[in-house]
Design a protein around this motif. Sequence first.
Motif, PDB file in Angstrom:
ATOM      1  N   LYS A 296       0.805  -1.217  -0.026  1.00 39.67           N
ATOM      2  CA  LYS A 296       0.065  -0.021  -0.069  1.00 39.67           C
ATOM      3  C   LYS A 296       0.746   1.251   0.070  1.00 39.67           C
ATOM      4  CE  LYS A 296      -3.994  -2.025   2.354  1.00 39.67           C
ATOM      5  NZ  LYS A 296      -4.720  -2.229   3.311  1.00 39.67           N
ATOM      6  N   LYS A 297       2.107   1.171   0.639  1.00 38.47           N
ATOM      7  CA  LYS A 297       2.711   2.420   0.793  1.00 38.47           C
ATOM      8  C   LYS A 297       3.735   2.633  -0.756  1.00 38.47           C
ATOM      9  CE  LYS A 297       5.036   3.255   4.430  1.00 38.47           C
ATOM     10  NZ  LYS A 297       5.847   3.009   5.792  1.00 38.47           N
ATOM     11  N   PHE A 298       4.084   1.461  -1.153  1.00 39.93           N
ATOM     12  CA  PHE A 298       5.222   1.541  -2.273  1.00 39.93           C
ATOM     13  C   PHE A 298       4.469   1.019  -3.548  1.00 39.93           C
ATOM     14  CE2 PHE A 298       7.474   1.054   1.915  1.00 39.93           C
ATOM     15  CZ  PHE A 298       8.126   2.413   1.675  1.00 39.93           C
ATOM     16  N   GLY A 299       3.580   0.198  -3.362  1.00 41.35           N
ATOM     17  CA  GLY A 299       2.964  -0.539  -4.771  1.00 41.35           C
ATOM     18  C   GLY A 299       2.969   0.443  -5.926  1.00 41.35           C
ATOM     19  N   ASP A 300       2.269   1.676  -5.882  1.00 41.03           N
ATOM     20  CA  ASP A 300       2.098   2.435  -6.957  1.00 41.03           C
ATOM     21  C   ASP A 300       3.363   3.034  -7.597  1.00 41.03           C
ATOM     22  OD1 ASP A 300      -0.622   2.079  -6.930  1.00 41.03           O
ATOM     23  OD2 ASP A 300      -0.747   3.805  -5.565  1.00 41.03           O
ATOM     24  N   SER A 301       4.568   2.942  -6.684  1.00 39.72           N
ATOM     25  CA  SER A 301       6.124   3.427  -7.201  1.00 39.72           C
ATOM     26  C   SER A 301       6.778   2.373  -7.822  1.00 39.72           C
ATOM     27  CB  SER A 301       6.456   4.324  -6.019  1.00 39.72           C
ATOM     28  OG  SER A 301       6.731   3.222  -4.935  1.00 39.72           O
ATOM     29  N   LEU A 302       6.474   1.214  -7.720  1.00 37.77           N
ATOM     30  CA  LEU A 302       7.126   0.040  -8.216  1.00 37.77           C
ATOM     31  C   LEU A 302       7.257   0.008  -9.842  1.00 37.77           C
ATOM     32  CD1 LEU A 302       6.270  -2.666  -5.841  1.00 37.77           C
ATOM     33  CD2 LEU A 302       8.483  -1.346  -5.934  1.00 37.77           C
ATOM     34  N   ASP A 303       8.064  -0.176 -10.859  1.00 43.40           N
ATOM     35  CA  ASP A 303       8.159  -0.295 -11.946  1.00 43.40           C
ATOM     36  C   ASP A 303       7.178  -1.308 -12.521  1.00 43.40           C
ATOM     37  OD1 ASP A 303       8.783  -0.432 -14.587  1.00 43.40           O
ATOM     38  OD2 ASP A 303      10.821  -0.754 -14.358  1.00 43.40           O
ATOM     39  N   PRO A 304       6.153  -0.680 -13.062  1.00 40.82           N
ATOM     40  CA  PRO A 304       4.804  -1.505 -13.595  1.00 40.82           C
ATOM     41  C   PRO A 304       5.377  -2.447 -14.890  1.00 40.82           C
ATOM     42  CG  PRO A 304       4.654   0.870 -14.629  1.00 40.82           C
ATOM     43  CD  PRO A 304       5.869   0.681 -13.488  1.00 40.82           C
ATOM     44  N   GLY A 305       6.574  -2.025 -15.530  1.00 41.75           N
ATOM     45  CA  GLY A 305       7.001  -2.841 -16.860  1.00 41.75           C
ATOM     46  C   GLY A 305       7.749  -4.051 -16.210  1.00 41.75           C
ATOM     47  N   ARG A 306       9.153  -4.057 -16.116  1.00 43.48           N
ATOM     48  CA  ARG A 306       9.924  -4.996 -15.729  1.00 43.48           C
ATOM     49  C   ARG A 306       9.800  -5.283 -14.403  1.00 43.48           C
ATOM     50  NH1 ARG A 306      15.458  -3.197 -18.231  1.00 43.48           N
ATOM     51  NH2 ARG A 306      14.817  -1.001 -17.072  1.00 43.48           N
ATOM     52  N   GLY A 307       9.383  -4.523 -13.437  1.00 43.74           N
ATOM     53  CA  GLY A 307       9.197  -4.475 -12.053  1.00 43.74           C
ATOM     54  C   GLY A 307      10.536  -4.011 -11.446  1.00 43.74           C
ATOM     55  N   THR A 308      10.537  -3.536 -10.073  1.00 43.71           N
ATOM     56  CA  THR A 308      11.369  -3.054  -9.425  1.00 43.71           C
ATOM     57  C   THR A 308      12.239  -4.239  -8.912  1.00 43.71           C
ATOM     58  OG1 THR A 308      10.127  -1.150  -8.965  1.00 43.71           O
ATOM     59  CG2 THR A 308      12.118  -1.537  -7.495  1.00 43.71           C
ATOM     60  N   ASN A 309      13.654  -3.884  -8.870  1.00 40.06           N
ATOM     61  CA  ASN A 309      14.596  -4.953  -8.513  1.00 40.06           C
ATOM     62  C   ASN A 309      14.679  -4.879  -7.024  1.00 40.06           C
ATOM     63  OD1 ASN A 309      16.951  -6.430  -7.654  1.00 40.06           O
ATOM     64  ND2 ASN A 309      17.479  -6.443  -9.864  1.00 40.06           N
ATOM     65  N   ILE A 310      14.340  -6.029  -6.231  1.00 36.44           N
ATOM     66  CA  ILE A 310      14.263  -5.902  -4.742  1.00 36.44           C
ATOM     67  C   ILE A 310      15.141  -7.274  -4.589  1.00 36.44           C
ATOM     68  CG2 ILE A 310      13.078  -6.130  -2.749  1.00 36.44           C
ATOM     69  CD1 ILE A 310      10.950  -4.702  -3.833  1.00 36.44           C
ATOM     70  N   LEU A 311      16.482  -6.996  -4.028  1.00 33.17           N
ATOM     71  CA  LEU A 311      17.382  -8.215  -3.690  1.00 33.17           C
ATOM     72  C   LEU A 311      17.364  -8.946  -4.911  1.00 33.17           C
ATOM     73  CD1 LEU A 311      16.342  -8.956  -0.106  1.00 33.17           C
ATOM     74  CD2 LEU A 311      18.176  -7.415  -0.906  1.00 33.17           C
ATOM     75  N   GLY A 312      17.210  -8.648  -6.275  1.00 30.32           N
ATOM     76  CA  GLY A 312      17.560  -9.543  -7.487  1.00 30.32           C
ATOM     77  C   GLY A 312      16.111 -10.013  -7.923  1.00 30.32           C
ATOM     78  N   VAL A 313      15.014  -9.714  -7.075  1.00 31.87           N
ATOM     79  CA  VAL A 313      13.762 -10.021  -7.656  1.00 31.87           C
ATOM     80  C   VAL A 313      12.997  -9.124  -7.974  1.00 31.87           C
ATOM     81  CG1 VAL A 313      11.581 -11.301  -6.911  1.00 31.87           C
ATOM     82  CG2 VAL A 313      13.521 -11.980  -5.884  1.00 31.87           C
ATOM     83  N   PRO A 314      12.551  -9.170  -9.477  1.00 33.34           N
ATOM     84  CA  PRO A 314      11.621  -8.020  -9.830  1.00 33.34           C
ATOM     85  C   PRO A 314      10.105  -8.055  -9.351  1.00 33.34           C
ATOM     86  CG  PRO A 314      11.718 -10.013 -11.426  1.00 33.34           C
ATOM     87  CD  PRO A 314      12.664 -10.268 -10.292  1.00 33.34           C
ATOM     88  N   ILE A 315       9.964  -6.981  -8.637  1.00 31.81           N
ATOM     89  CA  ILE A 315       8.489  -6.788  -7.923  1.00 31.81           C
ATOM     90  C   ILE A 315       7.765  -5.780  -8.429  1.00 31.81           C
ATOM     91  CG2 ILE A 315       7.583  -6.567  -5.693  1.00 31.81           C
ATOM     92  CD1 ILE A 315       8.872  -9.362  -5.950  1.00 31.81           C
ATOM     93  N   ASP A 316       6.409  -5.848  -8.840  1.00 27.66           N
ATOM     94  CA  ASP A 316       5.511  -4.649  -8.928  1.00 27.66           C
ATOM     95  C   ASP A 316       4.417  -5.035  -8.230  1.00 27.66           C
ATOM     96  OD1 ASP A 316       4.162  -6.567 -10.511  1.00 27.66           O
ATOM     97  OD2 ASP A 316       5.045  -5.863 -12.450  1.00 27.66           O
ATOM     98  N   ARG A 317       3.350  -3.987  -8.619  1.00 31.69           N
ATOM     99  CA  ARG A 317       2.178  -3.935  -8.028  1.00 31.69           C
ATOM    100  C   ARG A 317       1.423  -5.294  -8.328  1.00 31.69           C
ATOM    101  NH1 ARG A 317      -1.086  -0.344  -5.304  1.00 31.69           N
ATOM    102  NH2 ARG A 317      -3.195  -0.833  -5.209  1.00 31.69           N
ATOM    103  N   MET A 318       1.401  -5.683  -9.590  1.00 34.56           N
ATOM    104  CA  MET A 318       0.835  -6.980 -10.253  1.00 34.56           C
ATOM    105  C   MET A 318       1.324  -8.443  -9.358  1.00 34.56           C
ATOM    106  SD  MET A 318      -1.484  -8.208 -11.934  1.00 34.56           S
ATOM    107  CE  MET A 318      -1.698  -6.724 -13.005  1.00 34.56           C
ATOM    108  N   THR A 319       2.601  -8.296  -8.935  1.00 30.22           N
ATOM    109  CA  THR A 319       3.163  -9.297  -8.095  1.00 30.22           C
ATOM    110  C   THR A 319       2.487  -9.352  -6.753  1.00 30.22           C
ATOM    111  OG1 THR A 319       5.336  -8.796  -9.000  1.00 30.22           O
ATOM    112  CG2 THR A 319       5.121 -10.141  -7.159  1.00 30.22           C
ATOM    113  N   PHE A 320       1.919  -8.234  -6.245  1.00 30.09           N
ATOM    114  CA  PHE A 320       1.055  -8.299  -4.832  1.00 30.09           C
ATOM    115  C   PHE A 320      -0.342  -8.863  -5.197  1.00 30.09           C
ATOM    116  CE2 PHE A 320       4.657  -5.784  -3.627  1.00 30.09           C
ATOM    117  CZ  PHE A 320       5.085  -6.363  -2.613  1.00 30.09           C
TER     118      PHE A 320
END
Length: 414
Positions: A296-320
């Motif tokens: 809820k705090k960071f989902g909208d700011s995550l890269d919606p395309g390739r995903g934001t790299n978090i510890l080597g794992v691409p994460i975006d709102r769709m992931t959640f």
Amino acid sequence: MKIRTFCQRLSLLLIALALFSNGLAVSVFAQARRQPPTSDQKKNKRPPQGGEKKDEQEPEPLPKDIAGKDTETVKTTTNLVNVDAVVYNKNTGQVTTGLNKGNFEIYVDGVKKDITNFGTPEAPITVTLVVEYSKLGQVFGFYGSGGQEAGQLEVIRPTAMFLSNFIKPEDYVSVIAYDMRPTPLTDFTNDPNRIKQVISLLLRNQPAFIETNLFDALKLTLVGGRGDAVVLEDSKQRTADYAGMVAVPSDRRKAVLLVASGIDTFSKINYDQARKIVQNSGIPIYIIGTANLFMKKFGDSLDPGRGTNILGVPIDRMTFLQADNMMKTFAKDTGGSYYPVTFEGELPNVLGSINALLRNQYSLGFNPGDVRDGKSHKILVKVDVDGDGQTDEKAYEVKSRQVYIAPKAESSKQ
């Protein structure tokens, strides 16, 4: 920076002290109970099948209280599909108690089946608690809390509250933590000292791996397999066979409590395979969803395309969103419930609701007949609360498993 580090350590210490003072002494237990068997035999091993060679040493028999007692049990059949059910009022949400076998009807693909087994909610419960304990989950918890506490506390807190406040002396619980692979921390126990050891182990350690392989953890939990040896048994072997929840006697009520974000990074099995295992186990899964505050705090700011790299794992709102939908499906398929928890203050009510469902769970069973098509078959449970011969779908809802998967003809003989 020093002040923040000091505050974080102080926060962790206070939470640990609070947990241990608020029930971790498990003073509600009047005396210590049996330790789980420490032999190197398969955990919760099934009785030998006809024609199989027995082990040289007979496995230790199950304790009397886990083998089932004081339950209203109807004749047991060898070809049985178990269905655990909870009935509640649609308008008030209140769980309905005091029902018996005659209040229920079971339909498979629209055809009514005779209920051959019936167990009342008074029977003890066997629960496996499955906890996501990974570096990825630690990041979600840390940033979700604004860096105010150690990230792994997001999963330790509900785990500790459940183990210390809701496990009764006659219940049995096992705990599995997972990251890259599932690791049993303790086999089934109702020993308060062992329960304290589990919580202390989680508090004293740090997650080791980034991966969070949920599907593999559910597979080991439900149907067993080869995995890490049980940590608190100090086994000399690194791995051991684990039988899983399906090996628990059918006359004992069973459930899985999952504390996880729902994200799977690199399991050996895929979602479809995991769902079939979940559906066919017949064991309700109650889920506490984590990482919701982070999303809820960071989902909208995550890269919606390739995903934001978090510890080597691409994460975006769709992931959640996918994880959320997946956990809803697991809960619905099994007759469990899903609670996405955002704030710590929600936990007492959520755990209280889960406990109420567990304590009012009826155990039903039916003989599916000689069905060997390997297909999914829809299960529908109806209830006649007032006993007037008419089922009460308008006023009452039955929470139960949705399907069972029949064995294939070629694999029906073992």
